[in-house]
Motif scaffolding. Sequence first.
Motif, PDB file in Angstrom:
ATOM      1  N   TRP A  28      -0.579  -6.547   5.662  1.00 48.85           N
ATOM      2  CA  TRP A  28      -1.584  -6.639   4.597  1.00 48.85           C
ATOM      3  C   TRP A  28      -1.958  -5.239   4.120  1.00 48.85           C
ATOM      4  N   PHE A  29      -2.085  -4.296   5.050  1.00 45.18           N
ATOM      5  CA  PHE A  29      -2.407  -2.932   4.641  1.00 45.18           C
ATOM      6  C   PHE A  29      -1.242  -2.320   3.867  1.00 45.18           C
ATOM      7  N   PHE A  30      -0.026  -2.615   4.293  1.00 44.26           N
ATOM      8  CA  PHE A  30       1.164  -2.172   3.567  1.00 44.26           C
ATOM      9  C   PHE A  30       1.112  -2.692   2.126  1.00 44.26           C
ATOM     10  N   LEU A  31       0.803  -3.976   1.957  1.00 41.64           N
ATOM     11  CA  LEU A  31       0.702  -4.566   0.619  1.00 41.64           C
ATOM     12  C   LEU A  31      -0.374  -3.871  -0.202  1.00 41.64           C
ATOM     13  N   PHE A  32      -1.504  -3.574   0.420  1.00 41.35           N
ATOM     14  CA  PHE A  32      -2.580  -2.865  -0.275  1.00 41.35           C
ATOM     15  C   PHE A  32      -2.103  -1.512  -0.787  1.00 41.35           C
ATOM     16  N   VAL A  33      -1.429  -0.749   0.054  1.00 37.17           N
ATOM     17  CA  VAL A  33      -0.952   0.590  -0.333  1.00 37.17           C
ATOM     18  C   VAL A  33       0.102   0.481  -1.440  1.00 37.17           C
ATOM     19  N   PHE A  34       1.052  -0.430  -1.267  1.00 37.11           N
ATOM     20  CA  PHE A  34       2.116  -0.587  -2.257  1.00 37.11           C
ATOM     21  C   PHE A  34       1.551  -1.073  -3.595  1.00 37.11           C
ATOM     22  N   ALA A  35       0.744  -2.140  -3.551  1.00 36.67           N
ATOM     23  CA  ALA A  35       0.186  -2.715  -4.782  1.00 36.67           C
ATOM     24  C   ALA A  35      -0.782  -1.746  -5.454  1.00 36.67           C
ATOM     25  N   GLY A  36      -1.545  -1.023  -4.647  1.00 38.03           N
ATOM     26  CA  GLY A  36      -2.479  -0.051  -5.219  1.00 38.03           C
ATOM     27  C   GLY A  36      -1.755   1.054  -5.969  1.00 38.03           C
ATOM     28  N   ALA A  37      -0.717   1.590  -5.371  1.00 38.11           N
ATOM     29  CA  ALA A  37       0.057   2.654  -6.027  1.00 38.11           C
ATOM     30  C   ALA A  37       0.737   2.126  -7.287  1.00 38.11           C
ATOM     31  N   PHE A  38       1.272   0.912  -7.195  1.00 40.67           N
ATOM     32  CA  PHE A  38       1.941   0.308  -8.352  1.00 40.67           C
ATOM     33  C   PHE A  38       0.949   0.081  -9.493  1.00 40.67           C
ATOM     34  N   ALA A  39      -0.222  -0.467  -9.171  1.00 43.23           N
ATOM     35  CA  ALA A  39      -1.235  -0.735 -10.189  1.00 43.23           C
ATOM     36  C   ALA A  39      -1.711   0.566 -10.840  1.00 43.23           C
TER      37      ALA A  39
END
Length: 162
Positions: A28-39
Amino acid sequence: MTFTDAVKSGFENSLNFSGRSRRPEYWWFFLFVFAGAFALALVQAAMGMTGNWLVRLFQLVTFVPFLAVGWRRLQDTGRPGWYLVVPVVIVVISSLMVGSLSANMMQGGFGDMHQAGRMHGQTGIVALLAVAQFIAGVVIIWWMTRRSQRGDNKFGPEPRFK
């Protein structure tokens, strides 16, 4: 563990490299970091901003918490967390090698470098480091997907029973 719980836990334990983290917390933290950078990259592109400074700032803020949760995740599988450092070291060495390769190219051009023998071995080493980086990355991802080690291990008690 929910997405929100994982992000909170990641930041609350950002300086905690001891103990264990279960798969949901890490991913979930991985998704947060990836999605945050992408957004943030999309926002910067939409606003016509250059330099990716928002993405870099976000990555800087999340680097240590992400490293800590990954460290604890490896320990949850029974492996030492410092194994996460191996791919980072390979990236640093590769960057230094590519930097020196680029500097040599700037001095006399690619053809001139080859004829002068300045390139001898450097491109082979960079290629070898790229393969090593790929393999190390695949191994780390594999370990991150493994089940938690049952019961207590040398890194602490099993997180689901805390």
